[in-house]
Structure formats: structure tokens, C-alpha cells
Design a protein around this motif. Structure first.
Motif, short mmCIF file in Angstrom:
data_model
loop_
_atom_site.label_atom_id
_atom_site.label_comp_id
_atom_site.label_asym_id
_atom_site.label_seq_id
_atom_site.Cartn_x
_atom_site.Cartn_y
_atom_site.Cartn_z
N VAL A 18 25.94 34.30 46.33
CA VAL A 18 26.20 33.05 45.61
C VAL A 18 27.33 32.28 46.29
N HIS A 19 28.40 32.97 46.64
CA HIS A 19 29.56 32.32 47.26
C HIS A 19 29.19 31.73 48.62
N LYS A 20 28.39 32.44 49.40
CA LYS A 20 27.97 31.93 50.71
C LYS A 20 27.13 30.66 50.57
N LYS A 21 26.26 30.64 49.57
CA LYS A 21 25.37 29.48 49.40
C LYS A 21 26.07 28.28 48.78
N ILE A 22 26.99 28.52 47.85
CA ILE A 22 27.59 27.43 47.09
C ILE A 22 29.02 27.12 47.51
N GLY A 23 29.77 28.16 47.88
CA GLY A 23 31.16 27.97 48.28
C GLY A 23 32.10 27.92 47.09
N PRO A 24 33.41 27.84 47.35
CA PRO A 24 34.41 27.80 46.28
C PRO A 24 34.55 26.40 45.69
N GLY A 25 35.21 26.33 44.54
CA GLY A 25 35.60 25.04 44.00
C GLY A 25 34.90 24.57 42.75
N LEU A 26 33.89 25.29 42.30
CA LEU A 26 33.19 24.88 41.07
C LEU A 26 33.80 25.58 39.86
N LEU A 102 34.88 51.98 28.85
CA LEU A 102 34.00 51.89 30.01
C LEU A 102 34.79 52.25 31.26
N PRO A 103 34.11 52.75 32.29
CA PRO A 103 34.83 53.23 33.47
C PRO A 103 35.24 52.17 34.49
N VAL A 104 34.42 51.12 34.67
CA VAL A 104 34.65 50.21 35.80
C VAL A 104 34.38 48.76 35.41
N GLY A 105 35.20 47.90 35.99
CA GLY A 105 34.98 46.47 35.85
C GLY A 105 35.23 45.78 37.18
N LEU A 106 34.71 44.58 37.31
CA LEU A 106 34.92 43.78 38.51
C LEU A 106 35.53 42.45 38.14
N LEU A 107 36.56 42.08 38.86
CA LEU A 107 37.16 40.76 38.76
C LEU A 107 36.69 40.01 40.00
N LEU A 108 35.91 38.94 39.79
CA LEU A 108 35.34 38.18 40.89
C LEU A 108 35.96 36.79 40.90
N ASN A 109 36.68 36.48 41.96
CA ASN A 109 37.30 35.16 42.09
C ASN A 109 36.51 34.32 43.09
N PHE A 110 35.69 33.43 42.56
CA PHE A 110 34.88 32.56 43.41
C PHE A 110 35.70 31.44 44.05
N GLY A 111 36.98 31.35 43.71
CA GLY A 111 37.85 30.35 44.32
C GLY A 111 38.40 30.78 45.66
N ALA A 112 38.22 32.05 46.01
CA ALA A 112 38.71 32.56 47.30
C ALA A 112 37.92 31.93 48.43
N VAL A 113 38.57 31.76 49.57
CA VAL A 113 37.89 31.19 50.74
C VAL A 113 36.75 32.11 51.17
N LEU A 114 37.03 33.41 51.23
CA LEU A 114 36.01 34.43 51.51
C LEU A 114 35.82 35.28 50.26
N LYS A 116 34.85 38.24 49.88
CA LYS A 116 35.36 39.61 49.98
C LYS A 116 36.83 39.70 49.59
N ASP A 117 37.56 38.60 49.75
CA ASP A 117 38.96 38.57 49.36
C ASP A 117 39.14 38.28 47.87
N GLY A 118 38.06 37.94 47.19
CA GLY A 118 38.11 37.60 45.78
C GLY A 118 37.53 38.68 44.88
N ILE A 119 37.29 39.87 45.43
CA ILE A 119 36.69 40.97 44.66
C ILE A 119 37.74 42.03 44.39
N ILE A 120 37.95 42.32 43.11
CA ILE A 120 38.87 43.39 42.73
C ILE A 120 38.10 44.33 41.80
N ARG A 121 38.04 45.59 42.20
CA ARG A 121 37.40 46.63 41.38
C ARG A 121 38.48 47.26 40.53
N VAL A 122 38.26 47.31 39.23
CA VAL A 122 39.24 47.87 38.30
C VAL A 122 38.63 49.10 37.65
N ALA A 123 39.36 50.22 37.71
CA ALA A 123 38.88 51.46 37.13
C ALA A 123 39.73 51.85 35.92
#
Length: 124
Positions: A18-26, A102-114, A116-123
Motif C-alpha cells: 500500500v505504501h509503495k503504491k500510494i506513498g505517505p501523506g494521506l 493478546l500476544p502481538v500488535g503492529l504499529l504501522l506509520n504510513f507517514g514514514a518515508v520508507l 520499513k521504518d514505520g513498522i513497530i512490532r509490539v509484544a
């Protein structure tokens, strides 16, 4: 039920696509809607904007908070569209995990330039 690591891999792969196709900023709501469709296209069960109730010392708190997404009834996904996430955002996901047991969650920041830099796995 699909294994937790496989679910998180599908979510991350979808977020990167999604990020590759649309990019940040929405707005977060745009990314949430598109990501939800991507996950459903991958045959995953997704519920968005789910109200959560929890129990504390014998008291039930109905609809106490709302999570962005719950995938396969196992993984919380919190979506942001910020220049930079703050430590409080990861803590928020961790608290949700604890309250929902629950064991795991993901914080996804679509505002990151890349993405991969906007993904945080929380356990929990």
C-alpha cells in the motif's frame, strides 16, 4: 487459525505494498480502508474500528476504547500517518494487548518515508 508470525508477515507485506503504491501523506482512515481490503484479498478476517470492553477489579468497562484493526481475532493493528511516531504510540498498543490478552500488535506509520521504518512490532 493461521499462525501469528504468518499473520504479521501478511499484514506487513500488505502495508508495504500500500505504501509503495500510494506513498505517505494521506489520512490514517485512507490507509486503514485500503489496508483492510488488501488483507481481505489475502483471505484474512479483519474488523476495523472495533470497540473493546474489559474488566478491571470486577468492574466491566463497556466499549472503553476502539482499536483500528483486529486481524484474525489475534493481531491488533494501530495505524498512524505521522512524520514520526512517539514512544506513547507503542505503549498504547502494548496496553491494548494487555487488556485484550493478546500476544502481538503492529504499529504501522504510513507517514514514514520508507514503510520499513514505520513498522513497530509490539509484544505482550
Amino acid at each position: 487459525m493461521i499462525e501469528t508470525n504468518q499473520i504479521t508477515k501478511e499484514i506487513i507485506d500488505s502495508a508495504i505494498k500500500v505504501h509503495k503504491k500510494i506513498g505517505p501523506g494521506l489520512l490514517e482512515s485512507v490507509y486503514e480502508t485500503i489496508l483492510m481490503q488488501e488483507l481481505r484479498d489475502r483471505q484474512l478476517k479483519v474488523v476495523s474500528q472495533k470497540y473493546i470492553s474489559f474488566e478491571y477489579e470486577g468492574h466491566i468497562f463497556k466499549n472503553a476504547f476502539k482499536i483500528d484493526m483486529l486481524v484474525e481475532e489475534a493481531i491488533i493493528v494501530e495505524i498512524k500517518s505521522l512524520e514520526k511516531t512517539l514512544p506513547v504510540h507503542s505503549k498504547q498498543v502494548l496496553t491494548y494487548l494487555k487488556l485484550m490478552n493478546l500476544p502481538v500488535g503492529l504499529l504501522l506509520n504510513f507517514g514514514a518515508v520508507l514503510m520499513k521504518d514505520g513498522i513497530i512490532r509490539v509484544a505482550n
